[in-house]
Design a protein around this motif. Structure first.
Motif, PDB file in Angstrom:
ATOM      1  N   VAL A   1       0.849  -1.186   0.000  1.00  0.00           N
ATOM      2  CA  VAL A   1       0.000   0.000   0.000  1.00  0.00           C
ATOM      3  C   VAL A   1       0.885   1.237   0.000  1.00  0.00           C
ATOM      4  O   VAL A   1       1.864   1.310   0.753  1.00  0.00           O
ATOM      5  N   TYR A   2       0.517   2.213  -0.822  1.00  0.00           N
ATOM      6  CA  TYR A   2       1.291   3.452  -0.917  1.00  0.00           C
ATOM      7  C   TYR A   2       0.351   4.651  -0.763  1.00  0.00           C
ATOM      8  O   TYR A   2      -0.763   4.658  -1.303  1.00  0.00           O
ATOM      9  N   TYR A   3       0.823   5.641  -0.041  1.00  0.00           N
ATOM     10  CA  TYR A   3       0.057   6.868   0.181  1.00  0.00           C
ATOM     11  C   TYR A   3       0.660   7.968  -0.692  1.00  0.00           C
ATOM     12  O   TYR A   3       1.849   8.296  -0.555  1.00  0.00           O
ATOM     13  N   VAL A   4      -0.142   8.518  -1.595  1.00  0.00           N
ATOM     14  CA  VAL A   4       0.401   9.483  -2.549  1.00  0.00           C
ATOM     15  C   VAL A   4      -0.535  10.684  -2.708  1.00  0.00           C
ATOM     16  O   VAL A   4      -1.725  10.624  -2.390  1.00  0.00           O
ATOM     17  N   SER A   5       0.048  11.747  -3.207  1.00  0.00           N
ATOM     18  CA  SER A   5      -0.713  12.882  -3.714  1.00  0.00           C
ATOM     19  C   SER A   5      -0.182  13.170  -5.101  1.00  0.00           C
ATOM     20  O   SER A   5       0.922  13.703  -5.252  1.00  0.00           O
ATOM     21  N   ALA A   6      -0.944  12.784  -6.114  1.00  0.00           N
ATOM     22  CA  ALA A   6      -0.506  13.005  -7.490  1.00  0.00           C
ATOM     23  C   ALA A   6      -0.387  14.500  -7.772  1.00  0.00           C
ATOM     24  O   ALA A   6       0.549  14.947  -8.446  1.00  0.00           O
ATOM     25  N   LEU A   7      -1.326  15.265  -7.241  1.00  0.00           N
ATOM     26  CA  LEU A   7      -1.328  16.713  -7.489  1.00  0.00           C
ATOM     27  C   LEU A   7      -0.119  17.392  -6.863  1.00  0.00           C
ATOM     28  O   LEU A   7       0.520  18.247  -7.480  1.00  0.00           O
ATOM     29  N   LYS A   8       0.228  17.009  -5.649  1.00  0.00           N
ATOM     30  CA  LYS A   8       1.364  17.607  -4.938  1.00  0.00           C
ATOM     31  C   LYS A   8       2.671  16.848  -5.197  1.00  0.00           C
ATOM     32  O   LYS A   8       3.727  17.246  -4.695  1.00  0.00           O
ATOM     33  N   GLU A   9       2.574  15.740  -5.954  1.00  0.00           N
ATOM     34  CA  GLU A   9       3.735  14.897  -6.270  1.00  0.00           C
ATOM     35  C   GLU A   9       4.429  14.393  -5.003  1.00  0.00           C
ATOM     36  O   GLU A   9       5.658  14.415  -4.889  1.00  0.00           O
ATOM     37  N   LYS A  10       3.633  13.899  -4.071  1.00  0.00           N
ATOM     38  CA  LYS A  10       4.140  13.342  -2.818  1.00  0.00           C
ATOM     39  C   LYS A  10       4.001  11.821  -2.825  1.00  0.00           C
ATOM     40  O   LYS A  10       3.003  11.284  -3.294  1.00  0.00           O
ATOM     41  N   GLY A  11       5.016  11.134  -2.304  1.00  0.00           N
ATOM     42  CA  GLY A  11       4.966   9.684  -2.185  1.00  0.00           C
ATOM     43  C   GLY A  11       5.236   8.933  -3.473  1.00  0.00           C
ATOM     44  O   GLY A  11       5.128   7.698  -3.515  1.00  0.00           O
ATOM     45  N   LEU A  12       5.615   9.650  -4.529  1.00  0.00           N
ATOM     46  CA  LEU A  12       5.762   8.995  -5.833  1.00  0.00           C
ATOM     47  C   LEU A  12       7.027   8.148  -5.929  1.00  0.00           C
ATOM     48  O   LEU A  12       7.038   7.115  -6.607  1.00  0.00           O
ATOM     49  N   LYS A  13       8.100   8.580  -5.274  1.00  0.00           N
ATOM     50  CA  LYS A  13       9.352   7.817  -5.329  1.00  0.00           C
ATOM     51  C   LYS A  13       9.181   6.424  -4.723  1.00  0.00           C
ATOM     52  O   LYS A  13       9.654   5.426  -5.269  1.00  0.00           O
ATOM     53  N   ASP A  14       8.521   6.358  -3.581  1.00  0.00           N
ATOM     54  CA  ASP A  14       8.280   5.061  -2.945  1.00  0.00           C
ATOM     55  C   ASP A  14       7.439   4.161  -3.843  1.00  0.00           C
ATOM     56  O   ASP A  14       7.712   2.957  -3.981  1.00  0.00           O
ATOM     57  N   LEU A  15       6.402   4.741  -4.436  1.00  0.00           N
ATOM     58  CA  LEU A  15       5.548   3.964  -5.337  1.00  0.00           C
ATOM     59  C   LEU A  15       6.353   3.466  -6.538  1.00  0.00           C
ATOM     60  O   LEU A  15       6.253   2.288  -6.920  1.00  0.00           O
ATOM     61  N   GLU A  16       7.163   4.333  -7.117  1.00  0.00           N
ATOM     62  CA  GLU A  16       7.974   3.958  -8.271  1.00  0.00           C
ATOM     63  C   GLU A  16       8.937   2.817  -7.926  1.00  0.00           C
ATOM     64  O   GLU A  16       9.088   1.862  -8.696  1.00  0.00           O
ATOM     65  N   GLN A  17       9.568   2.902  -6.770  1.00  0.00           N
ATOM     66  CA  GLN A  17      10.497   1.842  -6.357  1.00  0.00           C
ATOM     67  C   GLN A  17       9.758   0.533  -6.109  1.00  0.00           C
ATOM     68  O   GLN A  17      10.259  -0.552  -6.436  1.00  0.00           O
ATOM     69  N   GLY A  18       8.562   0.631  -5.511  1.00  0.00           N
ATOM     70  CA  GLY A  18       7.762  -0.567  -5.286  1.00  0.00           C
ATOM     71  C   GLY A  18       7.344  -1.234  -6.586  1.00  0.00           C
ATOM     72  O   GLY A  18       7.259  -2.467  -6.674  1.00  0.00           O
ATOM     73  N   ILE A  19       7.096  -0.423  -7.604  1.00  0.00           N
ATOM     74  CA  ILE A  19       6.742  -0.955  -8.919  1.00  0.00           C
ATOM     75  C   ILE A  19       7.952  -1.620  -9.568  1.00  0.00           C
ATOM     76  O   ILE A  19       7.883  -2.760 -10.048  1.00  0.00           O
ATOM     77  N   LEU A  20       9.067  -0.907  -9.588  1.00  0.00           N
ATOM     78  CA  LEU A  20      10.260  -1.395 -10.289  1.00  0.00           C
ATOM     79  C   LEU A  20      10.721  -2.757  -9.787  1.00  0.00           C
ATOM     80  O   LEU A  20      11.062  -3.640 -10.577  1.00  0.00           O
ATOM     81  N   LYS A  21      10.727  -2.942  -8.469  1.00  0.00           N
ATOM     82  CA  LYS A  21      11.260  -4.199  -7.934  1.00  0.00           C
ATOM     83  C   LYS A  21      10.375  -5.395  -8.245  1.00  0.00           C
ATOM     84  O   LYS A  21      10.802  -6.537  -8.080  1.00  0.00           O
ATOM     85  N   ARG A  22       9.151  -5.144  -8.729  1.00  0.00           N
ATOM     86  CA  ARG A  22       8.246  -6.241  -9.071  1.00  0.00           C
ATOM     87  C   ARG A  22       8.169  -6.496 -10.576  1.00  0.00           C
ATOM     88  O   ARG A  22       7.425  -7.368 -11.014  1.00  0.00           O
ATOM     89  N   LEU A  23       8.927  -5.747 -11.358  1.00  0.00           N
ATOM     90  CA  LEU A  23       8.919  -5.933 -12.805  1.00  0.00           C
ATOM     91  C   LEU A  23      10.004  -6.923 -13.218  1.00  0.00           C
ATOM     92  O   LEU A  23      11.014  -7.070 -12.530  1.00  0.00           O
ATOM     93  N   PRO A  24       9.824  -7.593 -14.348  1.00  0.00           N
ATOM     94  CA  PRO A  24      10.829  -8.560 -14.809  1.00  0.00           C
ATOM     95  C   PRO A  24      12.122  -7.878 -15.239  1.00  0.00           C
ATOM     96  O   PRO A  24      12.112  -6.737 -15.704  1.00  0.00           O
ATOM     97  N   VAL A  25      13.230  -8.601 -15.065  1.00  0.00           N
ATOM     98  CA  VAL A  25      14.526  -8.117 -15.538  1.00  0.00           C
ATOM     99  C   VAL A  25      14.590  -8.354 -17.036  1.00  0.00           C
ATOM    100  O   VAL A  25      14.596  -9.501 -17.499  1.00  0.00           O
ATOM    101  N   GLN A  26      14.610  -7.276 -17.783  1.00  0.00           N
ATOM    102  CA  GLN A  26      14.674  -7.366 -19.239  1.00  0.00           C
ATOM    103  C   GLN A  26      15.017  -5.988 -19.801  1.00  0.00           C
ATOM    104  O   GLN A  26      14.866  -4.979 -19.111  1.00  0.00           O
ATOM    105  N   PRO A  27      15.495  -5.934 -21.049  1.00  0.00           N
ATOM    106  CA  PRO A  27      15.897  -4.650 -21.634  1.00  0.00           C
ATOM    107  C   PRO A  27      14.692  -3.760 -21.923  1.00  0.00           C
ATOM    108  O   PRO A  27      13.549  -4.246 -21.960  1.00  0.00           O
ATOM    109  N   PRO A  28      14.927  -2.473 -22.138  1.00  0.00           N
ATOM    110  CA  PRO A  28      13.812  -1.554 -22.416  1.00  0.00           C
ATOM    111  C   PRO A  28      13.151  -1.859 -23.752  1.00  0.00           C
ATOM    112  O   PRO A  28      13.773  -2.398 -24.663  1.00  0.00           O
TER     113      PRO A  28
END
Length: 312
Positions: free
Chosen positions: A164-191
């Protein structure tokens, strides 16, 4: 033009051995802030935004590339119940189709609010067996932050999210944590895309969306939902100006008169604002011509919906 991607931003670092890449759906009921969140996550104003629900009508891919990975965010139309018209059913199909093909889904909800539509989307995600995160948006609007933890505890008692992530899209708060949580769950592969690409959509598509954004912002009540925009011509002239011809389609003659306004004032204002946004986005001068035409019942006409780009 339709198959080209739109480039913007500075190049990222070259991929390394544990570079991650994958498709991530931003899913939620109408008006929870998915488009604002997408724009904040990619650092680029890609999706149009208005206070009205169902502003997003198309699947839009936003590409965020960093040294750690490339996240392919899919902004989906809001999934909603009571879809009585063909276009609404088409939007629901598009939303469900998008979440069926991703590596990860982020369900976006409003702080301290869980509705029947939120529950319906959650059940659709469970049915697709897609890994899912919960992003609680608009936490900046929650006056009493102490209510958030009990709200989430109650929510998670009967539902399962990986995090669970707490964010404010309008104020751009909490986005780094969300981004890191997303990245670590994605497959290792080239762009999949180049490091300076921000979407798979063309300038032609974005131009139509910017006109439609002004319709959403400037027209009252239900009229914006009876309109759509079709680009009839998009060409770069020899003088470097992008010449764009667009048709605003409505369902009735009375709606046409409202869009045009007294002496054409409303249509002129819509065109001026849309043109300025295009010039900023496309980084060149734009010559925009707008027409308003009537097609009775286009919202319920499957053939016209496909013509206007409303597909699964």
């Amino acid at each position: 033009m339709e198959d080209e991607t739109f480039d913007a931003g500075e190049p990222a670092e070259l991929p390394h051995d544990d570079f991650r890449c994958g498709l991530v759906a931003l899913a939620g009921r109408p008006n929870v802030g998915k488009s604002t969140l997408l724009n904040a996550l990619i650092g680029f104003r890609l999706s149009i935004v208005s206070p009205r629900p169902q502003t997003t009508r198309h699947r839009i891919l936003g590409i965020a590339t960093s040294e750690a990975g490339q996240i392919l965010y899919v902004d989906t139309p809001g999934l909603h119940r009571g879809a009585k018209r063909a276009m609404n059913r088409s939007l629901n199909r598009a939303a469900r189709s998008a979440i069926s093909e991703v590596d990860l889904a982020v369900q976006v909800i409003e702080a301290n609010r869980w509705t029947d539509e939120d529950q319906a989307l959650y059940e659709a995600l469970v049915e697709q067996k897609v890994p899912r995160l919960l992003a609680i948006n608009k936490v900046d609007l929650s006056k009493d932050k102490s209510t958030l933890l009990p709200f989430v505890a109650d929510l998670m008692e009967h539902r399962s999210f990986d995090d669970v992530y707490y964010v404010s899209a309008l104020k751009e708060k909490g986005l780094k944590d969300l981004e890191q949580g997303i990245l670590k769950r994605l497959p290792v592969q080239p762009p999949v895309y180049g490091d300076d690409e921000v979407t798979d959509r063309s300038e032609r598509f974005l131009a139509a969306e910017m006109v439609r954004e002004q319709l959403m912002l400037r027209l009252d009540q239900e009229l914006p939902y009876a309109t759509t925009v079709e680009i009839e011509q998009f060409k770069d002239r020899d003088d470097g100006v992008a010449e764009i011809h667009a048709v605003i389609w409505v369902e009735r003659d009375g709606q046409k008169a409202i869009v045009i306004g007294n002496g054409g004032a409303q249509l002129k204002a819509i065109g001026t604002s849309a043109r300025r946004k295009m010039e900023t986005l496309f980084e060149r001068k734009v010559f925009l011509r707008l027409w308003v035409k009537v097609r009775e019942g286009w919202v319920d006409d499957e053939t016209m919906l496909k013509k206007f780009g409303y597909t699964d």
